[in-house]
Enzyme design. Structure first.
Site: not given
Ligand SMILES: Cc1ncc(COP(=O)(O)O)c(C=O)c1O
Length: 393
Positions: A181, A209, A240
């Site tokens: 990200s 993502h 997201k």
């Molecule tokens: C690669 C990745 N995994 C997991 C998450 C966590 O997701 P959530 O916001 O649903 O807890 C994110 C969020 O920033 C992320 O970018």
């Protein structure tokens, strides 16, 4: 003032002095291409609301209807009395959408990672982990107490090298983000899969993502690379592109059955709420019925990236609608972000420790909610501030 918390005041002061204290902005409007912040209307380039679903009428009305029918809270953890028919429907729909045997939902993507990794590996086992994996993967790995062996970012040769140097006596698992990200680059999953297959190691990808972004109609990275049935575990988020909040794990039925027995956030933290689950179901309906939003997202991202490059900005190695504008030092990135905000554009500066020292950037999240006119407004503001700060000529 209490002596026992003096260290916290010292740490906070130190963060402020280094310019690393995070000032959190408060949003006074629904999510969308434009936000109200401090009473001002600003163009939103910060949210992960890729498809603009966070305030979509279909999701809002599904959430309201579900509240009328089922109430609000789940009342318990999933294994005691918190599994409602809506949760099962969502899991079945997500499994069908992603083309896997089964899926399980969690309260967030973060808790999906905390549930999954420790359920599959433990003390005496090995995890091969991309060095830029997300914090929630890292925390899941640490909780598992397996040994963590990092390999160079998106580098299958280095993965092979570290595997060659590591003695595996128990189980082993390879874990990578799908889309990273901070840079918007995509893991070389086909090559990583070949390695996992050769050594017969578990393969897990975190598609937070990529969900709703990559693949046919947003079916994710496995679909994007045509790797159906080959990746053991797909972790994802509903927070997201899906526009709500929640996490998921998709894969073989035996793995999902195991997570229902041993995924600690599933066993010991209450289930997703009723309106969240209902809104996610409406998001699946939308994604299954049309690819229009995903196409608009990509067209906006491609246009923004092309125009920024033409102006002379360095947009790094992105392959997705996430566009980093590489600026180098953190103070410049912060000044740039501040000036953008004064000019009506909300785009966050990201610096150390989220990205390496000297690699500070502004990160622009394009979405399907933006019109071409919105993107042009953003581009004109980037041009103005970029010239003013000597980033472009
Ligand atoms: C690669 C990745 N995994 C997991 C998450 C966590 O997701 P959530 O916001 O649903 O807890 C994110 C969020 O920033 C992320 O970018």
């Amino acid at each position: 003032m209490s002596k026992k918390t003096q260290w916290i005041r010292d740490e906070l002061d130190s963060l402020r002095q280094q310019g690393l204290f995070t000032n959190i902005r408060t949003i006074e409007s629904p999510q969308g291409a434009w936000l109200t912040i401090d009473g001002r209307r600003v163009l939103n380039f910060c949210a992960n609301n890729y498809l603009g679903l966070a305030n979509h009428p279909a999701l809002r009305s599904a959430a309201k209807d579900a509240i009328d029918q089922y109430g609000v809270g789940p009342g318990a953890v999933r294994t005691i009395a918190g599994t409602m028919s809506l949760h099962i429907q969502l899991e079945e729909r997500l499994a069908a959408f992603k083309g896997v045997e089964a899926a399980i939902s969690f309260q967030s993507g973060f808790s999906a990672n905390l549930a999954t990794v420790p359920a599959l590996v433990g003390k005496g086992d090995i995890i091969f982990s991309d060095e830029l994996n997300h914090a929630s993967i890292i925390d899941g790995c640490r909780l598992s107490r397996a040994e963590i062996v990092r390999y160079a970012h998106c580098d299958p040769d280095d993965l092979r090298r570290v595997i060659g140097e590591t003695k595996v006596e128990g189980r082993a698992m390879i874990i990578s983000d799908g889309v990273f990200s901070m840079d918007g680059d995509v893991a070389p999953l086909p090559e990583i899969y070949e390695i996992a297959k050769e050594f017969d190691y578990l393969l897990m990808v975190d598609d937070a993502h990529g969900e709703g972004v990559l693949g046919r109609g947003g079916r994710g990275i496995v679909d994007h690379f045509g790797l159906h049935g080959k990746v053991d575990i797909e972790v994802g988020t509903l927070s997201k592109a899906f526009g709500v909040v929640g996490g998921l794990v998709a894969g073989k039925k035996e793995i999902i059955d195991w997570l229902r027995q041993r995924g600690r956030p599933f066993l010991f933290s209450s289930a997703m709420t009723v309106p969240d689950v209902a809104a996610c179901l409406a998001a699946v309906d939308l994604l299954e019925s049309s690819t229009e939003l995903v196409e608009r997202l990509w067209s906006n991202g491609d246009y923004f990236k092309k125009e920024m490059g033409a102006m002379g900005f360095n947009t790094g190695r992105t392959q997705t609608p996430i566009v980093p504008i590489m600026l180098g030092e953190a103070p410049l990135a912060q000044q740039f972000s501040r000036r953008l905000f004064e000019e009506g554009v909300f785009a966050m500066a990201i610096g150390y420790p989220t990205v390496p020292q000297g690699k500070a950037r502004i990160r622009v999240m394009n979405t399907a909610a933006h019109t071409r006119e919105d993107i042009d407004t953003g581009l004109a503001t980037f041009r103005k501030v970029g010239k003013e700060l000597g980033v472009i000529s």
